[in-house]
Design a protein around this motif. Structure first.
Motif, PDB file in Angstrom:
ATOM      1  N   PHE A 123      40.189  51.563  39.732  1.00 36.88           N
ATOM      2  CA  PHE A 123      41.679  51.298  38.535  1.00 36.88           C
ATOM      3  C   PHE A 123      42.616  52.749  38.312  1.00 36.88           C
ATOM      4  O   PHE A 123      43.575  52.326  37.938  1.00 36.88           O
ATOM      5  CB  PHE A 123      40.507  51.651  37.097  1.00 36.88           C
ATOM      6  CG  PHE A 123      40.154  52.871  36.737  1.00 36.88           C
ATOM      7  CD1 PHE A 123      40.912  54.271  36.218  1.00 36.88           C
ATOM      8  CD2 PHE A 123      38.864  53.219  36.848  1.00 36.88           C
ATOM      9  CE1 PHE A 123      39.651  55.127  36.393  1.00 36.88           C
ATOM     10  CE2 PHE A 123      37.703  54.157  37.031  1.00 36.88           C
ATOM     11  CZ  PHE A 123      38.596  55.170  36.018  1.00 36.88           C
TER      12      PHE A 123
ATOM     13  N   SER B   6      44.346  57.056  34.151  1.00 40.44           N
ATOM     14  CA  SER B   6      44.325  55.603  34.048  1.00 40.44           C
ATOM     15  C   SER B   6      46.071  54.648  34.033  1.00 40.44           C
ATOM     16  O   SER B   6      46.484  55.628  33.254  1.00 40.44           O
ATOM     17  CB  SER B   6      43.585  54.356  33.352  1.00 40.44           C
ATOM     18  OG  SER B   6      44.360  54.372  31.677  1.00 40.44           O
TER      19      SER B   6
ATOM     20  N   LYS C  64      47.786  52.715  32.657  1.00 36.31           N
ATOM     21  CA  LYS C  64      48.058  52.223  31.676  1.00 36.31           C
ATOM     22  C   LYS C  64      48.274  53.720  30.520  1.00 36.31           C
ATOM     23  O   LYS C  64      49.140  53.000  29.370  1.00 36.31           O
ATOM     24  CB  LYS C  64      47.022  51.013  31.210  1.00 36.31           C
ATOM     25  CG  LYS C  64      47.399  50.474  29.722  1.00 36.31           C
ATOM     26  CD  LYS C  64      48.577  49.790  29.893  1.00 36.31           C
ATOM     27  CE  LYS C  64      48.916  48.608  28.611  1.00 36.31           C
ATOM     28  NZ  LYS C  64      48.336  47.616  28.574  1.00 36.31           N
TER      29      LYS C  64
ATOM     30  N   ASN D 235      40.455  45.350  36.525  1.00 32.30           N
ATOM     31  CA  ASN D 235      40.835  45.097  35.149  1.00 32.30           C
ATOM     32  C   ASN D 235      40.217  46.322  33.950  1.00 32.30           C
ATOM     33  O   ASN D 235      39.621  45.401  33.395  1.00 32.30           O
ATOM     34  CB  ASN D 235      41.557  44.153  34.406  1.00 32.30           C
ATOM     35  CG  ASN D 235      42.093  43.796  32.833  1.00 32.30           C
ATOM     36  OD1 ASN D 235      42.544  44.818  33.202  1.00 32.30           O
ATOM     37  ND2 ASN D 235      42.291  42.783  32.759  1.00 32.30           N
TER      38      ASN D 235
ATOM     39  N   GLU E 243      43.700  47.503  30.840  1.00 32.15           N
ATOM     40  CA  GLU E 243      44.718  48.664  31.730  1.00 32.15           C
ATOM     41  C   GLU E 243      45.588  47.363  31.921  1.00 32.15           C
ATOM     42  O   GLU E 243      46.863  47.338  32.094  1.00 32.15           O
ATOM     43  CB  GLU E 243      44.128  48.814  33.109  1.00 32.15           C
ATOM     44  CG  GLU E 243      43.559  49.716  33.383  1.00 32.15           C
ATOM     45  CD  GLU E 243      44.330  50.503  32.849  1.00 32.15           C
ATOM     46  OE1 GLU E 243      44.899  51.285  33.920  1.00 32.15           O
ATOM     47  OE2 GLU E 243      43.881  51.505  32.224  1.00 32.15           O
TER      48      GLU E 243
END
Length: 683
Positions: A454, A542, A544, A576, A588
């Motif tokens: 990810f 991550s 996001k 995702n 994400e």
């Protein structure tokens, strides 16, 4: 020659002191050129929120000043020798001299005569050194001081596909199919055989326990030679330590000429242990005795080479450790490579905040090499930390400051310059963007789990018709936990740097345990999006979450913009991640409503005007020194406004009008902004 003195019995306003090799001289005569000295505070609103001070001016020393400089030159004058300038200030009921700034001699342009010594002097060295060498790559040894444990190992998955070309062997009441196996893909930590699997050859060996799903079919041919053996049960199973696990069964009537029999296999979540496993195919007649099949042989079966069984597994590796370096230490080591003098790193983010739990390693560090090093530039380090943690940096004196962006937009007044005339107001187009690229370099993995990584790059977009720029929030330093795992596992035991990952730097989110050890941090709970939820780490890093940590900047550049920051694409469309820290759940690839962004830092308009700045505003003890990242107050047509300095000039010799450039404070009244827009963004 200008004698430095005060007026009406007052002490002199400025004091100049030359220093070299432990000796100092307070000048009686001011260096010629000092009245032309103008100090500029500046920030690149696009590249850095931090503020840097800069100046350079040629100074000519006469009499004892020239003698001091000539004598210093004969003993080995260095560019780092300083001229110190002090300002006479009133503080808490007392007058005293406070250090205003250091000047560094720039000897490449010096002029030396019997009457004078002249050379340019520039602002003290740290800022200039860092800017000059920001693109130089340095090699920082990792050492063995900071060990990172992975106490539970990591969960890693793989796939294996078997192709059978079977013949039967009669063994009592059971018949076993010999299956040469050709496996594709990652098999660690399971060792699959690529030779015939018979009664004495195991299908696979598991180093540690795990789970497995097996899907597909076993196909074989039968020929009874004209005899009718009745109904027969065919069973395919795994055998280990006398325990049989049935994978699939079928019943067929064993009579007649050659026929094809298929056993479908559909097994989920088979739990295996650290032991040997054998694949078996057994046949029993309907009464379970198998006696009627004792003399029956099977002809060659399944010769078309089509894959028939797929093994998808998750297994846990053995515990392991690797070495890294705290982020604070890495900044310290890199700046030491650049700057030869003492300095301080000022950063609550690195010492008390999220940064204290971030280490950096490299592929060689993961593999445990004694000579493992981190190789990067200061610019790469700064931009990577900015992308991940929404930071910026600045120098002030010998302090290197690295904090979150909000630190550099402090809600503290530096000065009030009053009403300004003929201001020029323009859109800060340098910072605007409608596309965002956030995350890390995309890496290709042969291993199946790599599809679920990810910490990759994500692309977002805001529907703004008049802009097509991209905000780059990409980190040069990787954070893919699978990349770290595969580097450790696949290259175990190798002694040379022969992997693409060997020289790549990696971020590692760590946990400092009560027993004094440091381990990878898995506190972020993976809800969905990763096959091996127990094995991954670095979920805090991550893409996001990086994007959301930059919310203040995004809220600023998308000020008064409606809509959403929309996810557009990624290198791995099927990855995702959905994760939670117990408070906030982050998916994400979900869109981000712009009106949900908080912590606005500025309004994207520049205001330029001429104003008399307070004396000493730019010195070490002026308003900038105490509130260097604060705002300047001013008025336009009765509107009380505030702005953060982008460029502010000060003349050291006298009060005079200087050009000021500010970016508007987020508290700017809405009616003023409406007026700006009605006038076409320029006022």
């Amino acid at each position: 020659m200008e004698v430095i003195q005060g007026g009406d019995g007052w002490p002199k306003k400025l004091k100049f002191v030359l220093e070299h090799d432990g000796n100092s001289l307070e000048l009686k005569y001011a260096p010629q050129g000092w009245r032309e000295l103008e100090i500029e505070w500046m920030r690149s609103i696009k590249d850095s929120a931090g503020i840097y001070r800069t100046f350079a001016v040629p100074l000519r020393f006469v009499k004892e000043g020239a003698d001091f400089m000539r004598n210093a030159m004969s003993k080995g004058l260095e560019e780092d020798d300083f001229l110190k300038v002090y300002r006479h200030t009133y503080d808490s009921g007392n007058w005293k001299y406070e250090l205003e700034f250091n000047c560094k001699a720039v000897l490449v342009e010096m002029v030396v005569t019997d009457l004078f010594f002249e050379c340019p002097f520039a602002d003290e060295g740290l800022s200039n050194y860092l800017n000059k060498h920001a693109g130089s790559k340095y090699e920082i040894p990792i050492g063995k001081d900071y060990r990172i444990d992975v106490p539970d190992g990591v969960y890693i998955g793989g796939s294996a596909i078997s192709i059978t070309d079977s013949t039967a062997e009669k063994l009592g009441v059971f018949f076993y199919v010999q299956i040469p196996l050709n496996f594709l893909g990652e098999s660690y930590p399971l060792t699959f055989n690529d030779t015939n699997v018979d009664t004495d050859t195991k299908l696979f060996n598991a180093e540690r326990g795990g789970t497995m799903s097996i899907h597909g079919a076993i196909k074989f041919f039968t020929n009874s030679g004209g005899f009718d053996f009745g109904d027969v049960d065919a069973t395919v199973y795994l055998l280990s330590n006398g325990v049989r696990t049935i994978l699939g069964q079928t019943k067929f009537h064993y009579f007649g000429t050659t026929r094809v029999v298929v056993i479908n296999v559909d097994c989920e979540d088979f739990v295996f242990n650290a032991q040997d496993y054998y694949l078996r195919l057994a046949f029993l007649n309907s009464d379970g005795t198998g006696q009627q099949m004792v003399d029956v042989g099977f002809q060659n079966a399944y010769t078309d080479g089509t894959p028939d069984l797929r093994f998808d597994f998750e297994a846990q590796t053995a515990p392991f450790s690797f070495y890294g370096m705290p982020l604070y230490n890495l900044f310290q080591k890199v700046i030491e490579k650049i700057y030869p003098h003492s300095f301080n790193i000022v950063s609550e983010l690195l010492t008390k905040g999220i940064g204290k739990d971030i280490y950096v390693t490299s592929g060689d560090g993961v593999r445990g090499f004694d000579n493992a090093a981190i190789k990067l530039t200061l610019g790469e380090l700064e931009s990577s930390v900015n992308a991940v943690f929404a930071t910026d940096c600045a120098t002030h004196g010998n302090n290197y400051i690295l904090e979150e962006k909000s630190y550099f937009f402090a809600d503290v007044e530096i000065a009030d310059v009053g009403e300004v005339k003929e201001p020029e107001i323009t859109v800060a187009t340098d910072v605007l963007a409608n596309k965002i690229k956030v995350g890390y370099p995309d890496k290709e993995y042969d291993e199946r789990n790599g599809r679920d990584e990810f910490n990759i790059s994500l692309n977002f977009e805001v529907k703004i018709n008049n802009n097509s720029e991209t905000l780059d929030l990409m980190s040069v330093i990787r954070a893919d936990s699978y990349g770290i795992q595969f580097t450790k596992i696949n290259l175990e035991g190798k002694t040379t740097t022969d992997s693409d990952s060997d020289n790549d730097p990696f971020f590692v989110h760590v946990k400092h345990n009560a027993d004094g050890t440091t381990s990878v941090n898995k506190d972020i709970t993976i809800i969905d999006g990763s096959v091996n939820k127990l094995g991954v780490f670095n979920a805090l890093l991550s893409p996001k979450r990086c994007l959301l940590r930059n919310a203040g900047w995004l809220a600023s550049i998308f000020d008064r913009t409606a809509g959403e920051i929309e996810f557009i694409s990624s290198d791995r469309q099927d990855s995702n991640l959905k994760s939670t820290d117990g408070i906030t759940t982050v998916t994400e690839k979900d869109n981000v409503p712009i009106d949900s962004l908080t912590g606005k830092l500025f309004i994207p308009y520049f205001v330029e005007f001429d104003a008399v700045t307070p004396a000493g505003i730019a010195g070490n003890n002026g308003p900038f020194a105490n509130n260097v990242f604060g705002y300047i107050s001013f008025s336009i047509n009765g509107h009380r406004l505030k702005g953060f300095p982008v460029n502010v000039m000060e003349s050291m010799s006298e009060k005079k009008q200087q050009r000021c450039k500010l970016v508007l404070h987020p508290d700017t009244p809405n009616d003023f902004l409406v007026q700006i827009r009605k006038r076409g963004n320029v006022m």
